[in-house]
Design a protein around this motif. Structure first.
Motif, PDB file in Angstrom:
ATOM      1  N   LEU A  52      -5.371  -4.734 -41.479  1.00 33.89           N
ATOM      2  CA  LEU A  52      -6.228  -4.262 -40.484  1.00 33.89           C
ATOM      3  C   LEU A  52      -5.541  -4.556 -38.916  1.00 33.89           C
ATOM      4  N   ARG A  53      -4.665  -5.478 -38.759  1.00 34.04           N
ATOM      5  CA  ARG A  53      -4.498  -6.081 -37.443  1.00 34.04           C
ATOM      6  C   ARG A  53      -5.174  -6.840 -36.796  1.00 34.04           C
ATOM      7  N   LEU A  54      -5.836  -7.652 -37.229  1.00 39.69           N
ATOM      8  CA  LEU A  54      -6.619  -8.925 -37.245  1.00 39.69           C
ATOM      9  C   LEU A  54      -5.521 -10.225 -37.092  1.00 39.69           C
ATOM     10  N   LEU A  55      -5.115  -9.740 -37.857  1.00 39.21           N
ATOM     11  CA  LEU A  55      -4.247 -11.380 -37.738  1.00 39.21           C
ATOM     12  C   LEU A  55      -2.381 -10.437 -37.190  1.00 39.21           C
ATOM     13  N   TYR A  56      -1.653 -11.395 -36.644  1.00 39.62           N
ATOM     14  CA  TYR A  56      -0.249 -10.954 -36.746  1.00 39.62           C
ATOM     15  C   TYR A  56       0.602 -11.029 -37.278  1.00 39.62           C
ATOM     16  N   PRO A  57       1.096 -10.220 -37.671  1.00 39.46           N
ATOM     17  CA  PRO A  57       1.998 -10.894 -39.453  1.00 39.46           C
ATOM     18  C   PRO A  57       3.709 -11.371 -39.431  1.00 39.46           C
ATOM     19  N   THR A  58       3.821 -12.045 -40.351  1.00 40.76           N
ATOM     20  CA  THR A  58       5.112 -12.713 -39.695  1.00 40.76           C
ATOM     21  C   THR A  58       5.912 -11.824 -39.672  1.00 40.76           C
ATOM     22  N   SER A  59       5.775 -10.654 -41.025  1.00 39.49           N
ATOM     23  CA  SER A  59       6.863 -10.184 -40.683  1.00 39.49           C
ATOM     24  C   SER A  59       6.387  -8.912 -41.621  1.00 39.49           C
ATOM     25  N   GLY A  60       7.040  -7.977 -42.196  1.00 40.89           N
ATOM     26  CA  GLY A  60       6.687  -6.886 -42.485  1.00 40.89           C
ATOM     27  C   GLY A  60       6.706  -5.383 -42.290  1.00 40.89           C
ATOM     28  N   LYS A  61       6.701  -4.932 -42.825  1.00 41.44           N
ATOM     29  CA  LYS A  61       6.257  -3.480 -42.085  1.00 41.44           C
ATOM     30  C   LYS A  61       3.943  -2.817 -42.945  1.00 41.44           C
ATOM     31  N   ILE A  62       3.741  -2.051 -42.001  1.00 37.56           N
ATOM     32  CA  ILE A  62       2.635  -2.030 -42.210  1.00 37.56           C
ATOM     33  C   ILE A  62       2.624  -0.363 -41.626  1.00 37.56           C
ATOM     34  N   ILE A  63       2.341   0.792 -42.914  1.00 39.80           N
ATOM     35  CA  ILE A  63       2.692   2.323 -42.126  1.00 39.80           C
ATOM     36  C   ILE A  63       1.497   2.949 -42.456  1.00 39.80           C
ATOM     37  N   PHE A  64       0.859   3.074 -41.095  1.00 31.09           N
ATOM     38  CA  PHE A  64      -0.579   3.904 -41.039  1.00 31.09           C
ATOM     39  C   PHE A  64      -0.355   5.332 -40.997  1.00 31.09           C
ATOM     40  N   GLU A  65      -0.446   5.984 -41.796  1.00 35.43           N
ATOM     41  CA  GLU A  65      -0.012   8.143 -41.261  1.00 35.43           C
ATOM     42  C   GLU A  65       0.751   7.933 -40.961  1.00 35.43           C
ATOM     43  N   GLY A  66       2.524   7.200 -41.627  1.00 34.40           N
ATOM     44  CA  GLY A  66       3.697   7.410 -40.614  1.00 34.40           C
ATOM     45  C   GLY A  66       3.761   6.309 -39.919  1.00 34.40           C
TER      46      GLY A  66
END
Ligand SMILES: Nc1ncnc2c1ncn2[C@@H]1O[C@H](COP(=O)(O)OP(=O)(O)O)[C@@H](O)[C@H]1O
Ligand SMILES: [Mg+2]
Length: 316
Positions: free
Chosen positions: A56-70
């Protein structure tokens, strides 16, 4: 049901603590399809809340991808997240702490409408709030109340209403009933089911409660120490758990179903710390099938049968 809504790729969220790097989420990959109920189950502390808060991006990721509708949203700036906040909602575990005690129910529900400039005027705002209260099985008069004047179940209904105000496409449900009495839990689950059908929503449930996940989900994932160890269609995973951890987890709670036959012994030993987790397969110190490879090499989450993914050397 097959359209992909969110794709998570090798997502990590590490915390720097005084004891060292705590790998709360450590390389999670999964796909959430539009319209499904995806259930994530695992013992307390395995990283479930951290995972959904990072998606949800309430936390900032250390690494990796979150693909929402492309689109990869993993590193979007806060100012660009507004649209996202409108499309993904969350209901937290504890309604007692998630609702601001100084705000009336009206103000709590009006806030997302104001932030996202959804209504034209105050009349429209009141109409929407009355409508959502009704949908939640509450009355219009609850608007003027403060959270402390409501029961736990009513508060959670308000929290669900708040998440729905902006008409999101997906709701993340973080143990939405675990702070409530058993009699209230069933009513909230029924309400969530009704709302999902009515609004064509996608749900991502997380819980340590296997029986709850079993009731609500279409597909499930099992998490252990920051990683997914097994993922697949709910019925198939319950009928035949493949990962020794899934097997042990299911075995440790009575499952009220004569078709489920699991013969292995329940889980033994403690969950190790996510700071310096065990080498190789993180489950190997507790696994009755552990071989030397399990200690030395980390198993990948791989497709086995029927779209099932398992991370275990027994299947690689
Ligand atoms: N802000 C934080 N700082 C440091 N460690 C954290 C923080 N939040 C969570 N953790 C740790 O991350 C791990 C996963 O926590 P969490 O995601 O809350 O698990 P779950 O929801 O499955 O119970 C736990 O070991 C927890 O103590
Ligand atoms: Mg949690």
């Amino acid at each position: 049901m097959d359209k992909v809504l969110i794709e998570v790729e090798d997502l990590k969220k590490h915390y720097h603590t005084s004891k060292g790097t705590l790998k709360a989420v450590d390389g999670v990959s999964l796909v959430i399809r539009k319209g499904e109920t995806f259930g994530l189950v695992g013992e307390s502390g395995c990283g479930k809340s951290t995972l959904i808060r990072t998606i949800l991006r309430l936390l900032y990721p250390t690494s990796g991808k979150i693909i929402f509708e492309g689109r990869n949203i993993a590193h979007l700036h806060e100012k660009d997240l507004k649209d996202l906040r409108k499309r993904m909602g969350i209901v937290f575990q504890d309604p007692h702490s998630s609702l601001n005690p100084r705000m009336t129910i009206f103000d709590i529900l009006a806030r997302p409408l104001k932030i996202h400039k959804i209504v034209k005027n105050r009349d429209d705002m009141v109409l929407r709030i009355v409508e959502i209260l009704k949908l939640m099985g509450l009355q219009a008069e609850h608007m003027i109340r403060f959270p402390h004047e409501l029961s736990g179940g009513q508060k959670q209904r308000v929290a669900i209403a708040r998440a729905l105000m902006v008409e999101p496409e997906i709701l993340f449900l973080d143990e939405p009933t675990s702070a409530l009495d058993v009699s209230v839990q069933a009513k909230i689950l029924k309400l969530l089911d009704k709302v999902k059908k009515q609004r064509n929503l996608t749900y991502f449930y997380i819980s340590h409660d296997i029986n709850l996940i079993r009731v609500v989900s279409d597909r499930i994932a099992v998490m252990y120490l920051g990683k997914i160890v097994e993922l697949g269609e709910k019925d198939l995973v319950f009928q035949k758990p493949l990962h020794p951890y899934t097997n042990g987890l299911f075995r440790s709670v009575p499952i009220p179903d004569p078709d489920v036959k699991i013969e292995k012994i329940p889980l033994e030993g403690e969950v190790p710390s996510p700071v310096n987790p065990p080498s190789g397969c993180r489950f190997h110190p507790r696994c009755e099938f552990a071989k030397s490879v399990c200690k030395g090499k980390e198993p990948k989450l791989m497709k086995v049968e029927d779209g099932r993914m398992v991370a275990c050397h027994l299947y690689q």
